[in-house]
Design a protein around this motif. Structure first.
Motif, short mmCIF file in Angstrom:
data_model
loop_
_atom_site.label_atom_id
_atom_site.label_comp_id
_atom_site.label_asym_id
_atom_site.label_seq_id
_atom_site.Cartn_x
_atom_site.Cartn_y
_atom_site.Cartn_z
N GLY A 120 0.82 -1.20 0.00
CA GLY A 120 0.00 0.00 0.00
C GLY A 120 0.86 1.25 0.00
N THR A 121 1.91 1.22 0.81
CA THR A 121 2.77 2.40 0.92
C THR A 121 3.39 2.77 -0.42
OG1 THR A 121 3.24 1.78 3.19
CG2 THR A 121 4.76 3.32 2.18
N ASP A 227 -7.52 6.71 -0.70
CA ASP A 227 -6.76 5.56 -0.25
C ASP A 227 -7.77 4.44 -0.01
OD1 ASP A 227 -5.51 3.60 1.18
OD2 ASP A 227 -4.34 4.96 2.42
N1 PMP Z 1 -3.53 2.80 3.59
C1 PMP Z 1 -4.39 2.09 4.31
C2 PMP Z 1 -5.81 2.55 4.40
C3 PMP Z 1 -3.98 0.92 4.97
O1 PMP Z 1 -4.86 0.22 5.72
C4 PMP Z 1 -2.64 0.52 4.84
C5 PMP Z 1 -2.13 -0.73 5.51
N2 PMP Z 1 -2.81 -1.17 6.59
C6 PMP Z 1 -1.77 1.29 4.08
C7 PMP Z 1 -2.24 2.42 3.46
C8 PMP Z 1 -0.33 0.92 3.94
O2 PMP Z 1 -0.20 -0.25 3.23
P1 PMP Z 1 1.09 -1.18 3.39
O3 PMP Z 1 1.18 -1.56 4.84
O4 PMP Z 1 0.81 -2.34 2.49
O5 PMP Z 1 2.26 -0.40 2.94
#
Ligand code: PMP
Length: 634
Positions: A120-121, A227
Motif C-alpha cells: 500500500g505504501t 486511499d
Molecule cells: N492505507 C491504508 C488505508 C492501509 O490500511 C494501509 C495498511 N494497513 C496502508 C495504506 C499501507 O499499506 P502497506 O502496509 O501495504 O504499505
C-alpha cells in the motif's frame, strides 16, 4: 516436543532474531506479547487458521483484510499454480498487467490507467509524488493511515528518524471533517498538492463528506486521492468511490486485489497518470507475475460472485450477534461502521477501563477460537452462517466474563498481565494499610499518612518482611511496622509473559512514601537454606548457572524447592486455564539500590524470569531476578 514446547521454542527463537513485528508492532503487543493465544500461525484455509499448537480459530482478521475471498481460494490457488509453471518474475511486462488493469478500469470510476506496486505504501507514496509533480506544490492533507513512509509518518512527532524538513509538509484532518479540511486548505492556500483520504474508516462518512472533498480539491487546484487500500473491492466492487458516486483523481488499491499475494495498484485519470514515468516509480518486483495471476483470478471471482454482498450480510449478522450479547450483559458496546469492515467500540465497565475490558474480551474470544484483533472485524467470502453462530456464542461468553471481571477485577480472568491502565485504581484503604483486600496486580496506594510532613523514613534493621507464596494468589507481601509506618500487605502476581517465560507483571507503586533523607532501599533476597538471616541479592542478579528444577504438574500446582549456592527459595508453579503461573518466595529488605530523589514518589518493580515449558513434567530454570526502582511519573 509437545505443541506447547514447540510454541516456547518458536517464541524464544523469534525474540532472538526478529526485532519487531514479533509478534506485532506495539499496537497489538498487548494481546500477542502477553496474551495466551495465538502466537504463530501454521496454516490457514477458508475462514480458519491453525496455530503452532494445533488450535484452530475462526479468522475475523483475514490477514488484515487481505484474504477477502478466504484463505486459499481454489480459483486463486489454481491461477497461481498455473503461473508458477510459466515463471514468477518476468523481464518484461506480461499480458497479465494489461488484463488486470483493464478489469480495474472497468470497476473503479476514478480509473483510466493503472501502475502496480507491491505494498500500500508504494502506491500512496507514488500518488503523493505524482500530485506534487503535477501541481508543483509540496503540502499534503491526510485523513487516515496511509503507510509507513516519511511523507506520511512525518505527521507523528513521536516517530523518530524523519527529517525535520518533512514534518511541516503534512497536515491531518479528521474523518468526516469537511470543515477541518477546508480550514487547512485556507491555512496553506495555494500550497496543497493533494488531499489523501481513507473514504470509509471506522465509520461511514456522511453523504456530503466525499463529494465535499471533491469540490474542495477542484476549488483549490489539488488532487483528490482516495486511499482505498482497505475499502477497494471490500465495501463495493468499485470501492467507496462507487458507493459515494465520487471520482477521485487517483486511487490506491491493495489488500483485496490479489487475495493475499503482494500487489498494490495506483489507479488514476489519464491526465495525471501520464505524468507518472518521470517520477521514477520503479520497483525491483514490478514485473512479478504470480500476484498478477492471483489478481486476475480474484477479479474474476468478484465478477461472477457478489462478494461484497456476502461480506455485508455476514458483517450485519455479526453486528447483530454482538449487539444481542451486549444487550444481554448490559454493555453499551457496538460494532460500528460499514458491515464489511466493522470496528469494535468498547467502553469502561465497572472497575475496568475500556482498555482493560476490551483486552479481556479479545483474550476470551481468542481463548475460545475466535480470532478478533482490536478493533476490526473483517468478514470474508468463506465465512459462513455457522461461523457467525459460533462467534455469537463466544461473544456472549466473553461479555459474561467481562461482566464478572467488572466487579471482581481482572486478575482472576485475564491470562495476560493486568496493566496499570486496565483497571481504575481501587479506592485507597481508609484506616489501616494492612491486611487483605488489596487486589493482586493492582497498583497499590499507600495511605496519606505515609506522606505526612515530618514522617521520616526509618532504615529498618534486620529482616524487614515476610513473604508467603500462595498458589493462585501470587505472593502476599508483608512489610512489618517500620517506625511510624504501618505494616501492609502487598500482593504480587507473577504472570507469564509467554508460556514458559515469566515476568512479574503486576507492580506496586508506593507513590507517597516519605523517603526523607534516608535511602529507600529495595532488594530481593532468597531465603537462606537453614540460615536464619536473609541472603542478599542486589537489585539485579543473574544466576550464572541456572538452577534446573523438575516438577510434575499433574495436580496443576507444584511447589518446587529452588537452590542456588547456599540460597534457597520455593517456586510455586500453578497451571490455570492452560497457562503456567510462577510465584517465588522472595523478600524485600533494605539493600541499597536506586534512590529516587528524596521525598519523590517511586515505583518498584520485581522481575523474575523463569524459563520452562508449561505442561506435564516441567523443567524450570530460574534465570534472573531483578528489582527496579524508578521515579513514578504517573
Ligand atoms: N492505507 C491504508 C488505508 C492501509 O490500511 C494501509 C495498511 N494497513 C496502508 C495504506 C499501507 O499499506 P502497506 O502496509 O501495504 O504499505
Amino acid at each position: 516436543m509437545n505443541p506447547e514446547q514447540r510454541l516456547d521454542d518458536w517464541i524464544g527463537r523469534a525474540r532472538t532474531v526478529l526485532p519487531q513485528n514479533w509478534p506485532f508492532g506495539a499496537v497489538w503487543a498487548i494481546h500477542h506479547e502477553h496474551g495466551p493465544y495465538p502466537h504463530f500461525v501454521e496454516r490457514a484455509d477458508g475462514a480458519r487458521f491453525w496455530d503452532v499448537t494445533g488450535r484452530d480459530y475462526i479468522d475475523w482478521f483475514v490477514g488484515g483484510g487481505v484474504a477477502t475471498l478466504g484463505h486459499r481460494h481454489p480459483a486463486v490457488q489454481r491461477a497461481m499454480l498455473a503461473q508458477l509453471e510459466r515463471g514468477v518474475h518476468l523481464s518484461l511486462p506480461s499480458p497479465l498487467e494489461v488484463e488486470v488493469a483493464e478489469s480495474l478500469c472497468a470497476l473503479f470510476p476514478g480509473a483510466e490507467q493503472v501502475a502496480y506496486g507491491k505494498n500500500g505504501t508504494d502506491v500512496t507514496s507514488a500518488a503523493v509524488r505524482l500530485a506534487r509533480a503535477v501541481t508543483g506544490r509540496e503540502h499534503v492533507l491526510i485523513s487516515g493511515y496511509h503507510g509507513w513512509q516519511d511523507w506520511a509518518k512525518a505527521i507523528r512527532a513521536e516517530v523518530p528518524g524523519i527529517p525535520a524538513a518533512l514534518r511541516g509538509l503534512v497536515h491531518e484532518f479528521g474523518f468526516d471533517d469537511l470543515a477541518g479540511a477546508e480550514r487547512l486548505l485556507h491555512e496553506f492556500h495555494g500550497q496543497v498538492a493533494a488531499i489523501v483520504v481513507e473514504p470509509v474508516r471506522t465509520g461511514v462518512p456522511s453523504p456530503e463528506f466525499l463529494p465535499g472533498l471533491r469540490q474542495l480539491a477542484d476549488r483549490h487546484g489539488c488532487l483528490l486521492v482516495f486511499d482505498e487500500i482497505v475499502t477497494g473491492l471490500r465495501v463495493a466492487r468499485g470501492g467507496a468511490q462507487a458507493l459515494a458516486g465520487v471520482r477521485p483523481d487517483l486511487t490506491c488499491l491493495a489488500k483485496s486485489l490479489a487475495n493475499g499475494l503482494p500487489l498494490a495498484a495506483l489507479l488514476g485519470q489519464r491526465r495525471w497518470m501520464r505524468h507518472l514515468p518521470p517520477t521514477f516509480f520503479a520497483l525491483t518486483y514490478q514485473r512479478e507475475a504470480l500476484s498478477l495471476a492471483a489478481a486476475r483470478a480474484s477479479l474474476e471471482v468478484f465478477r461472477k460472485v457478489d462478494v461484497t454482498a456476502h461480506l455485508a450480510r455476514i458483517g450485519e449478522a455479526v453486528r447483530a450477534a454482538f449487539a444481542a450479547a451486549a444487550a444481554r450483559h448490559d454493555l453499551p458496546w457496538e460494532l460500528r461502521g460499514h458491515p464489511a469492515m466493522l470496528h469494535m467500540h468498547f467502553t469502561a465497565v465497572g472497575r475496568l477501563t475500556a482498555r482493560g475490558a476490551s483486552t479481556l474480551f479479545v483474550e476470551c474470544c481468542q481463548r475460545q477460537g475466535i480470532y478478533v484483533q482490536l478493533y476490526r472485524v473483517l468478514p470474508c467470502l468463506a465465512h459462513s452462517d455457522a461461523d457467525v453462530e459460533r462467534t455469537a456464542s463466544v461473544f456472549a461468553d466473553a461479555m459474561a466474563t467481562v461482566r464478572a471481571a467488572s466487579t471482581a477485577g481482572l486478575a482472576a480472568f485475564l491470562d495476560s498481565p493486568v496493566w496499570n491502565d486496565f483497571e481504575n485504581a481501587p479506592p485507597p484503604p481508609q484506616v489501616k494499610w494492612e491486611g487483605s483486600g488489596i487486589a493482586s496486580g493492582a497498583w497499590l496506594e499507600a495511605p496519606a499518612e505515609f506522606a505526612a510532613p515530618g514522617c521520616t523514613w526509618v532504615r529498618p534493621a534486620g529482616d524487614v518482611g515476610q513473604l508467603a507464596a500462595q498458589p493462585g494468589q501470587g505472593i502476599r507481601f508483608r512489610v512489618p511496622p517500620l517506625g511510624r509506618q504501618r505494616s501492609s500487605d502487598l500482593a504480587i502476581d507473577l504472570l507469564p509473559s509467554f508460556a514458559g517465560d515469566f515476568r512479574v507483571a503486576a507492580r506496586f507503586s508506593i507513590p507517597s512514601w516519605h523517603v526523607g533523607d534516608g535511602v529507600l532501599g529495595v532488594g530481593l533476597a532468597l531465603l537462606g537454606e537453614g540460615a536464619p538471616g536473609w541472603h542478599e541479592i542486589t537489585h539485579q542478579t543473574s544466576f550464572g548457572q541456572t538452577p534446573q528444577v523438575r516438577a510434575s504438574l499433574a495436580e496443576n500446582v507444584a511447589t518446587v524447592p529452588l537452590a542456588y549456592g547456599k540460597h534457597a527459595a520455593t517456586l510455586v508453579l500453578e497451571r490455570r486455564r492452560g497457562v503456567l503461573r510462577a510465584a517465588c518466595d522472595v523478600d524485600w529488605r533494605e539493600v541499597v539500590s536506586a534512590v529516587p530523589a528524596a521525598g519523590s514518589p517511586c515505583r518498584v518493580r520485581f522481575f523474575v524470569r523463569v524459563k520452562g515449558p508449561t505442561t506435564g513434567e516441567v523443567a524450570v530454570a530460574l534465570e534472573q531476578m531483578k528489582v527496579e526502582v524508578e521515579p513514578d511519573r504517573a
